[in-house]
Scaffold this motif. Structure first.
Motif, short mmCIF file in Angstrom:
data_model
loop_
_atom_site.label_atom_id
_atom_site.label_comp_id
_atom_site.label_asym_id
_atom_site.label_seq_id
_atom_site.Cartn_x
_atom_site.Cartn_y
_atom_site.Cartn_z
N UNK A 38 20.34 -35.88 27.39
CA UNK A 38 20.35 -36.70 26.19
C UNK A 38 21.69 -37.40 26.03
N UNK A 39 21.66 -38.59 25.42
CA UNK A 39 22.91 -39.29 25.13
C UNK A 39 23.55 -38.81 23.85
N UNK A 40 22.89 -37.86 23.19
CA UNK A 40 23.45 -37.26 21.98
C UNK A 40 24.13 -35.96 22.34
N UNK A 41 25.34 -35.78 21.86
CA UNK A 41 26.08 -34.55 22.14
C UNK A 41 25.77 -33.52 21.08
N UNK A 42 24.51 -33.16 21.04
CA UNK A 42 24.05 -32.18 20.07
C UNK A 42 24.21 -30.78 20.64
N UNK A 43 24.43 -29.78 19.80
CA UNK A 43 24.50 -28.39 20.31
C UNK A 43 23.17 -27.96 20.88
#
Length: 497
Positions: free
Chosen positions: A295-300
Motif C-alpha cells: 500500500x502507498x499508505x504508511x498505516x500500521x
C-alpha cells in the motif's frame, strides 16, 4: 527619593509581570543584530545585504532566516556559540559555494535546513552527519553534480529530501536501498537533473509508499520498456509522483532522441511495450508464499485486513485450516498451498481519511515442482518402453505357438522365407530379395485375397502340402531362433510400443 527597592515594593502586584516583560524586551532588543528583526524566538535577517552571518546571535533563537543575502561561504565558526534551541535555518538565495563539514556542529537539534537556490557543486563526505534530528533538507536549484555516498549518513529522522534542478547524472540508489536509506525517508525529489537511466527493477521492488514520493520527471531518460512499466504501474496505483506529473514524464527515443511521453511507449509505432502487470504471484502445491500488502499508505499493521478468495477475513478468530497467518508487517503468509487456495486476495488498508484496497492474484499450479515431474515422467516412460520391448521379443522367440497340424486336409503353412523372416514388430515383411518373383504367388489361382495378415500367404492346397507340413513339424518349431529371424527383430525398422 526613596530607594528603588522600596518604591517597587509599593507597586501593585498586578503590574509586576508587565514590568518583567518590558525589561526582557529591552534585553532582547539589545542583543538583536543590526539589520535584523527579532520577534520572540524568531530572528529574521532576510534581504539585509549581508555577506557574513551577523553576530551576536541570541541563544534563544529557534528560527534563523538568512535568505536572500550574499553569504557565499558557511564556515565552521559561523555560530560562535551553541544554539541549542535552533530548529530551522534558512540560507536560500545566497550564492553559497562552500559549506564546511563542521558547519552544523553547533546546531544539533536542527530539523529544517534550506540550502536551496545557491551555487553548491558537491555534497562532501558526512556533510550532514551532525544533524541527527533533521527532518527536511532542501537542496534544489543548485549546481550539484557529485553526491558522496556518506553525505546523508546518520540522518535517522530525515523525511523529505529535495535534490531537484541540479546536475546529478547518477541515480543515488543508496538513498532508497533497504539498509542504507534513512529509515523515515518518504520523499526524494530528483526532478530536472541529468539522469539518463533509472534502475527500474530496484525501484519496482520498493514499497509503494516510497515510490509515491519519488519524483524523476524532467530528466533526459532513455526510453525502454522497464521505464514504461515503472511509470505505468505508478499511474495504475494513482501514485502522486506519476499522476501529478505524467505530462512531464518523458524520455528520449533512439536513434534520433526524440522526446516522447513515457506512458506512450506501449504504442506499436514506438516500443510496443507490453501492459504492465502487478501483484500476480505463481506457486505450486505444497509451497509457502507471502503476499505483500504493498500500500502507498504508511498505516500500521493493525489497520490492515485481508480477504481470501472464499470470503474469509484475516485476522479472524482462529477458525479455518491454520495455513494462513497475518504477519507483523501486514503481509499474509500461506503455508502448504493447495490447489483451491488460488484466486484473488484483497488487502484493505485504513489510513485515516484515505482508505485503499489492493488485490493480489495467486496462481497455484497442480504439481509439486517446476521441472521434476516432466523429467521423471520421461525417464519412467523410456524405462517401461524398453522393458516392454524386451518382453515382446522374448514372447516372439520362445512362445510362438506351433502352426502345424498333422491332419490331412488342413492348410499348409506359409513359405518359410516369407512367414519366418517377417517381424511382428516391423511394419513391412522381410522378404528375400534373391528369391524368384513367383515364389510368393499363391499355388492356387483361386483369388488375389489369398494373402493374410503381415504378408503371410494362405495357400489353398492338397494333401501333399499338408503332408510336407507334418514331416517338417519339428524343424518348424526351431526355425524361430534362426539368425534371419533374430536380425529382423533388431532391424532398422523403429519399434513402436
Amino acid at each position: 527619593w526613596p530607594p528603588r527597592e522600596a518604591a517597587m515594593s509599593r507597586w501593585p502586584a498586578a503590574l509586576l509581570p508587565l514590568v518583567a516583560a518590558v525589561t526582557c524586551g529591552v534585553v532582547a532588543a539589545a542583543v538583536c543584530p543590526a539589520r535584523c528583526v527579532c520577534a520572540s524566538n524568531i530572528l529574521s535577517c532576510s534581504q539585509a545585504v549581508l555577506s557574513v552571518v551577523p553576530t551576536p546571535l541570541p541563544r534563544f533563537t529557534a528560527v534563523l532566516d538568512l535568505s536572500h543575502n550574499n553569504v557565499s561561504r558557511l564556515r565552521a565558526d559561523w555560530a560562535p556559540g551553541r544554539l541549542a534551541h535552533l530548529h530551522s535555518l534558512l540560507l536560500s538565495h545566497n550564492g553559497l559555494t562552500f559549506v564546511s563539514t563542521e558547519a552544523f556542529a553547533h546546531v544539533p537539534h536542527l530539523r529544517h535546513l534550506d540550502l536551496s537556490s545557491n551555487r553548491l557543486r558537491a555534497l562532501d563526505e558526512n556533510l550532514f552527519s551532525d544533524l541527527a534530528e533533521l527532518e527536511v533538507l532542501l537542496l534544489y536549484n543548485n549546481e550539484i553534480a557529485a553526491v558522496d555516498r556518506t553525505a546523508f549518513e546518520n540522518l535517522a529522522r530525515l523525511r523529505k529530501l529535495y535534490l531537484g534542478r541540479n546536475h546529478i547524472a547518477r541515480f543515488p540508489l543508496e538513498l532508497l536501498a533497504e539498509g542504507s536509506r534513512p529509515p523515515q525517508l518518504a520523499l526524494l525529489d530528483l526532478s530536472a537533473n541529468r539522469l539518463k537511466s533509472l534502475p527500474a527493477g530496484e525501484l519496482l521492488a520498493l514499497p509503494a509508499w516510497l515510490r509515491d514520493g519519488l519524483y524523476v520527471h524532467g530528466n533526459p531518460l532513455a526510453c525502454d520498456c522497464g521505464l514504461y512499466e515503472l511509470v505505468a504501474r505508478g499511474l495504475r496505483r494513482r501514485l502522486g509522483a506519476v499522476l501529478d506529473f505524467q505530462d512531464e514524464l518523458r524520455c528520449l527515443l533512439p536513434p534520433a532522441k526524440r522526446s516522447v511521453a513515457i506512458l506512450a511507449l506501449g504504442a506499436a509505432e514506438l516500443l510496443n511495450c507490453s501492459e504492465a502487470k502487478e501483484a500476480v504471484l505463481e506457486a505450486h502445491v505444497g509451497d509457502t508464499v507471502t503476499l505483500a500488502c504493498d500500500s502507498r499508505l504508511r498505516a500500521p499493521s493493525g489497520a490492515r485486513e485481508w480477504l481470501t478468495p472464499t470470503g474469509r477475513r484475516l485476522p479472524d478468530d482462529g477458525s479455518g485450516n491454520g495455513s494462513a497467518a497475518l504477519l507483523a508487517n501486514g503481509s499474509l503468509r500461506l503455508r502448504a498451498l493447495r490447489a483451491e487456495d488460488g484466486g484473488t486476495y484483497a488487502c484493505r488498508v485504513a489510513g485515516g481519511a484515505l482508505n485503499e484496497t489492493l488485490y493480489v492474484e495467486l496462481l497455484v499450479h497442480n504439481s509439486t515442482g517446476h521441472g521434476a515431474p516432466d523429467t521423471l515422467n520421461t525417464a519412467y516412460t523410456t524405462l517401461v518402453g524398453c522393458v516392454l520391448s524386451v518382453v515382446l521379443v522374448l514372447i516372439y522367440l520362445y512362445l510362438t505357438p506351433c502352426r502345424c497340424c498333422c491332419r490331412a486336409g488342413d492348410k499348409a503353412p506359409a513359405p518359410r522365407d516369407d512367414s519366418i523372416n517377417s517381424s511382428v514388430l516391423s511394419a513391412t515383411p522381410n522378404h528375400d530379395a534373391t528369391a524368384p518373383a513367383d515364389s510368393y504367388r499363391p499355388h492356387s489361382a483361386s483369388s488375389a485375397a489369398a494373402r493374410g495378415q503381415n504378408g503371410k500367404f494362405k495357400g489353398g492346397g492338397g494333401g501333399g502340402t499338408a503332408e510336407l507340413a507334418c514331416k517338417e513339424g519339428a524343424r518348424a518349431q526351431r526355425k524361430m531362433s534362426d539368425p534371419d529371424s533374430v536380425s529382423s527383430v533388431f532391424s532398422d525398422t523403429p519399434i513402436v510400443v
